[in-house]
Design a protein around this motif. Structure first.
Motif, mmCIF file in Angstrom:
data_model
loop_
_atom_site.group_PDB
_atom_site.id
_atom_site.type_symbol
_atom_site.label_atom_id
_atom_site.label_comp_id
_atom_site.label_asym_id
_atom_site.label_seq_id
_atom_site.Cartn_x
_atom_site.Cartn_y
_atom_site.Cartn_z
ATOM 1 N N ALA A 236 0.833 -1.206 0.000
ATOM 2 C CA ALA A 236 0.000 0.000 0.000
ATOM 3 C C ALA A 236 0.866 1.254 0.000
ATOM 4 C CB ALA A 236 -0.924 -0.009 1.223
ATOM 5 N N ASN A 237 1.912 1.247 0.798
ATOM 6 C CA ASN A 237 2.808 2.406 0.875
ATOM 7 C C ASN A 237 3.482 2.681 -0.467
ATOM 8 O OD1 ASN A 237 4.398 4.365 2.709
ATOM 9 N ND2 ASN A 237 6.016 3.220 1.657
ATOM 10 N N ALA A 238 3.923 1.619 -1.137
ATOM 11 C CA ALA A 238 4.611 1.798 -2.417
ATOM 12 C C ALA A 238 3.675 2.307 -3.502
ATOM 13 C CB ALA A 238 5.256 0.485 -2.858
ATOM 14 N N SER A 239 2.414 1.899 -3.453
ATOM 15 C CA SER A 239 1.469 2.368 -4.474
ATOM 16 C C SER A 239 1.287 3.878 -4.395
ATOM 17 C CB SER A 239 0.122 1.663 -4.311
ATOM 18 O OG SER A 239 -0.537 2.081 -3.122
ATOM 19 N N LEU A 240 1.346 4.425 -3.185
ATOM 20 C CA LEU A 240 1.241 5.869 -3.024
ATOM 21 C C LEU A 240 2.572 6.565 -3.263
ATOM 22 C CD1 LEU A 240 -1.099 6.062 0.108
ATOM 23 C CD2 LEU A 240 -1.699 6.340 -2.308
ATOM 24 N N SER A 241 3.666 5.924 -2.853
ATOM 25 C CA SER A 241 4.989 6.515 -3.089
ATOM 26 C C SER A 241 5.254 6.696 -4.579
ATOM 27 C CB SER A 241 6.079 5.634 -2.469
ATOM 28 O OG SER A 241 5.936 5.561 -1.065
ATOM 29 N N ALA A 242 4.753 5.761 -5.385
ATOM 30 C CA ALA A 242 4.991 5.817 -6.827
ATOM 31 C C ALA A 242 4.330 7.023 -7.479
ATOM 32 C CB ALA A 242 4.498 4.529 -7.498
ATOM 33 N N VAL A 243 3.287 7.563 -6.843
ATOM 34 C CA VAL A 243 2.592 8.717 -7.427
ATOM 35 C C VAL A 243 2.793 9.979 -6.589
ATOM 36 C CG1 VAL A 243 0.852 7.266 -8.552
ATOM 37 C CG2 VAL A 243 0.424 8.133 -6.241
ATOM 38 N N LEU A 244 3.672 9.911 -5.596
ATOM 39 C CA LEU A 244 3.866 11.060 -4.710
ATOM 40 C C LEU A 244 4.439 12.259 -5.458
ATOM 41 C CD1 LEU A 244 3.818 12.252 -1.849
ATOM 42 C CD2 LEU A 244 6.137 11.336 -1.528
ATOM 43 N N ILE A 245 5.464 12.029 -6.284
ATOM 44 C CA ILE A 245 6.072 13.147 -7.014
ATOM 45 C C ILE A 245 5.089 13.753 -8.013
ATOM 46 C CG2 ILE A 245 7.989 13.853 -8.473
ATOM 47 C CD1 ILE A 245 8.748 13.058 -5.590
ATOM 48 N N PRO A 246 4.426 12.938 -8.845
ATOM 49 C CA PRO A 246 3.401 13.540 -9.723
ATOM 50 C C PRO A 246 2.285 14.237 -8.944
ATOM 51 C CG PRO A 246 3.991 11.354 -10.498
ATOM 52 C CD PRO A 246 4.644 11.520 -9.165
ATOM 53 N N PHE A 247 1.887 13.684 -7.794
ATOM 54 C CA PHE A 247 0.873 14.339 -6.957
ATOM 55 C C PHE A 247 1.342 15.726 -6.535
ATOM 56 C CE2 PHE A 247 -0.129 15.303 -2.476
ATOM 57 C CZ PHE A 247 -1.482 15.552 -2.584
ATOM 58 N N GLY A 248 2.593 15.827 -6.088
ATOM 59 C CA GLY A 248 3.119 17.118 -5.663
ATOM 60 C C GLY A 248 3.213 18.110 -6.805
ATOM 61 N N VAL A 249 3.645 17.620 -7.960
ATOM 62 C CA VAL A 249 3.798 18.503 -9.113
ATOM 63 C C VAL A 249 2.442 18.992 -9.612
ATOM 64 C CG1 VAL A 249 4.572 18.605 -11.522
ATOM 65 C CG2 VAL A 249 6.005 17.480 -9.798
ATOM 66 N N GLN A 250 1.474 18.094 -9.704
ATOM 67 C CA GLN A 250 0.169 18.451 -10.264
ATOM 68 C C GLN A 250 -0.730 19.175 -9.276
ATOM 69 O OE1 GLN A 250 -1.457 14.750 -11.709
ATOM 70 N NE2 GLN A 250 -0.447 14.925 -13.693
ATOM 71 N N ARG A 251 -0.789 18.692 -8.042
ATOM 72 C CA ARG A 251 -1.753 19.213 -7.067
ATOM 73 C C ARG A 251 -1.201 20.351 -6.214
ATOM 74 N NH1 ARG A 251 -5.697 15.629 -4.875
ATOM 75 N NH2 ARG A 251 -6.786 14.576 -6.594
ATOM 76 N N LEU A 252 0.099 20.315 -5.926
ATOM 77 C CA LEU A 252 0.644 21.254 -4.941
ATOM 78 C C LEU A 252 1.493 22.358 -5.544
ATOM 79 C CD1 LEU A 252 1.595 18.721 -2.108
ATOM 80 C CD2 LEU A 252 -0.555 19.979 -2.438
ATOM 81 N N GLY A 253 1.742 22.329 -6.854
ATOM 82 C CA GLY A 253 2.374 23.489 -7.462
ATOM 83 C C GLY A 253 3.817 23.351 -7.890
ATOM 84 N N GLY A 254 4.298 22.135 -8.182
ATOM 85 C CA GLY A 254 5.641 22.007 -8.745
ATOM 86 C C GLY A 254 6.631 21.322 -7.817
ATOM 87 N N THR A 255 7.889 21.218 -8.303
ATOM 88 C CA THR A 255 8.919 20.488 -7.565
ATOM 89 C C THR A 255 9.297 21.184 -6.264
ATOM 90 O OG1 THR A 255 10.649 21.585 -8.850
ATOM 91 C CG2 THR A 255 9.884 19.454 -9.653
ATOM 92 N N GLY A 256 9.212 22.507 -6.219
ATOM 93 C CA GLY A 256 9.544 23.213 -4.986
ATOM 94 C C GLY A 256 8.620 22.825 -3.845
ATOM 95 N N HIS A 257 7.318 22.849 -4.101
ATOM 96 C CA HIS A 257 6.356 22.452 -3.088
ATOM 97 C C HIS A 257 6.443 20.958 -2.798
ATOM 98 C CE1 HIS A 257 3.506 26.161 -3.686
ATOM 99 N NE2 HIS A 257 4.685 26.459 -3.152
ATOM 100 N N THR A 258 6.797 20.167 -3.804
ATOM 101 C CA THR A 258 6.989 18.736 -3.582
ATOM 102 C C THR A 258 8.161 18.494 -2.632
ATOM 103 O OG1 THR A 258 6.151 18.284 -5.808
ATOM 104 C CG2 THR A 258 7.355 16.515 -4.711
ATOM 105 N N GLY A 259 9.181 19.321 -2.748
ATOM 106 C CA GLY A 259 10.297 19.231 -1.813
ATOM 107 C C GLY A 259 9.863 19.495 -0.385
#
Length: 414
Positions: A236-259
């Motif tokens: 379950a953790n890996a399924s979410l980890s695999a989309v964490l970076i795209p989630f941050g980029v798309q939903r939260l405003g880019g790589t800076g906010h993903t950081g």
């Protein structure tokens, strides 16, 4: 906090821990940079997930056999050699950063993690051989969580900033250097620190050792129960980890906010260190694991249904904190109940199971996210994690027989 630092009195553990701290920093710089680089160039969740999946293939294929070698060979030399090999593998990534050459990047990731197949069970087995299986092992586990939290806290933002300023190639070089420093730190440790047989490997000998390790795992009620719980949670953790970076980029405003999101995950891991130091010696593993998995499930859902940093960041802290407890508690229990002479093999079984779960999650997660969107996969992963919590409460023994073996290294290595 003094109790958390207790294991640092032992020189060999200080060196091992310091080397791991530095190599973790190098790895965390790339954790954001590589998938972000691939996603920015291709715009594909699938390609990003496959890049992550490439990291787990060696663990899945080579894990059980690696455990046999961990118990047969000098664990100190094994950790040195694998660190050098991983430095070379990371350097090869420089050849795969151009469009159309990501297969080179994936191959280098596979090679890097092939080294980790041997390094991880060797480190897990060598730690209790150095610090014992009593309170110092709880301190060592807490320190490892603390180090992971520090790296997540600074690695995400620093990786995102350096990726923007210098590009992915500079970060690859930094990661290679970190592995070289880790190898040097292990060179400075003493040649003792755990039994090793030193026998030549033969097919029949490896098969015999695998059978023995499996027999011991099946005969230990705690280890036998913790394996499926761990595998389910990590899938379950890996399924979410695999989309964490795209989630941050798309939903939260880019790589800076993903950081910043990764930093909050790291802050949660950091906060777990003093909690682990207390709970690992006082709480029953069944109750601790069931409770931490339940809270983690709720935090997963809150995080991946968030649309702003105001809700995502606190949820990330909770995921980092309670997810770490859910991962470290079973590892520490295994180090306590399994004899050190076969701990490499048993640890490798767990590493293989973890890799199978992570690979499954990394492949399924992006495809499921594209089919049912991020909120859908958040619901599925949360329910699966709740199932792992219920299973832990149901099958893990209430009063496991855990015998603490005192460290024999304190007087000679402090």
């Amino acid at each position: 906090m003094a109790g958390v630092l207790q294991a640092l009195r032992i020189r060999d553990f200080r060196l091992m821990w310091g080397g791991s701290l530095i190599s973790s920093l190098g790895s965390w710089l790339l954790i954001l940079a590589v998938p972000a680089h691939v996603f920015q160039v291709t715009g594909s969740l699938r390609d990003t997930g496959l890049t992550l999946a490439a990291q787990y293939l060696p663990l899945l294929v080579l894990g059980p056999v690696a455990g046999v070698f961990t118990d047969r060979w000098d664990r100190r030399m094994l950790m040195i050699a694998t660190s050098l090999f991983r430095a070379a593998a990371v350097t090869a990534m420089l050849l795969g950063t151009s469009p159309g050459r990501y297969w080179v990047l994936d191959a280098a990731l596979i090679a890097e993690n092939a080294g980790g197949v041997l390094y991880v069970p060797a480190a897990r087995a060598r730690t209790p051989a150095i610090v014992g299986t009593g309170s110092l092992l709880s301190s060592a586990s807490s320190l490892n969580a603390f180090a992971g939290g520090i790296m997540q806290l600074i690695g995400g933002p620093v990786g995102g900033i350096l990726l923007t300023l210098y590009g992915v190639r500079w970060l690859i070089c930094a990661d290679a250097l970190s592995y070289l420093i880790s190898a040097a730190a292990n060179v400075l440790t003493s040649r003792t620190g755990g039994p090793h047989v030193g026998r030549a490997a033969s097919i029949s000998g490896v098969a015999s050792d695998l059978v023995e390790g499996t027999r011991i795992l099946r005969g230990q009620p705690v280890a036998r129960a913790l394996l499926p719980v761990t595998v389910i949670f990590l899938a379950a953790n890996a399924s979410l980890s695999a989309v964490l970076i795209p989630f941050g980029v798309q939903r939260l405003g880019g790589t800076g906010h993903t950081g910043f999101l990764l930093s909050c995950l790291g802050a949660g891991v950091l906060l777990s260190a003093p909690v682990l130091r207390v709970l690992l010696d006082r709480a029953r593993i069944r109750n601790l694991l069931a409770a931490s998995l339940t809270v983690t499930a709720a935090a997963y859902f809150l995080l991946f249904t968030s649309s702003s940093l105001a809700t995502a960041l606190p949820a990330a802290v909770a995921v980092g904190m309670f997810g770490t407890v859910s991962e470290v508690a079973p590892q520490t229990a295994i180090q306590r109940v399994i004899p050190n002479g076969v701990l490499g093999r048993v640890s490798a079984v767990f590493v293989t199971g973890e890799a199978a779960a992570a690979l499954t999650g990394a492949v399924v997660g992006p495809f499921l996210a594209q089919a049912v969107h991020l909120s859908g996969i958040a619901a599925v992963a949360s329910l699966v994690t709740l199932g792992a919590a219920a299973l832990a409460f149901r099958i893990v023994p209430r009063r496991p027989a855990i015998m603490a073996v005192p460290s024999t290294a304190i007087d000679t290595q402090s």
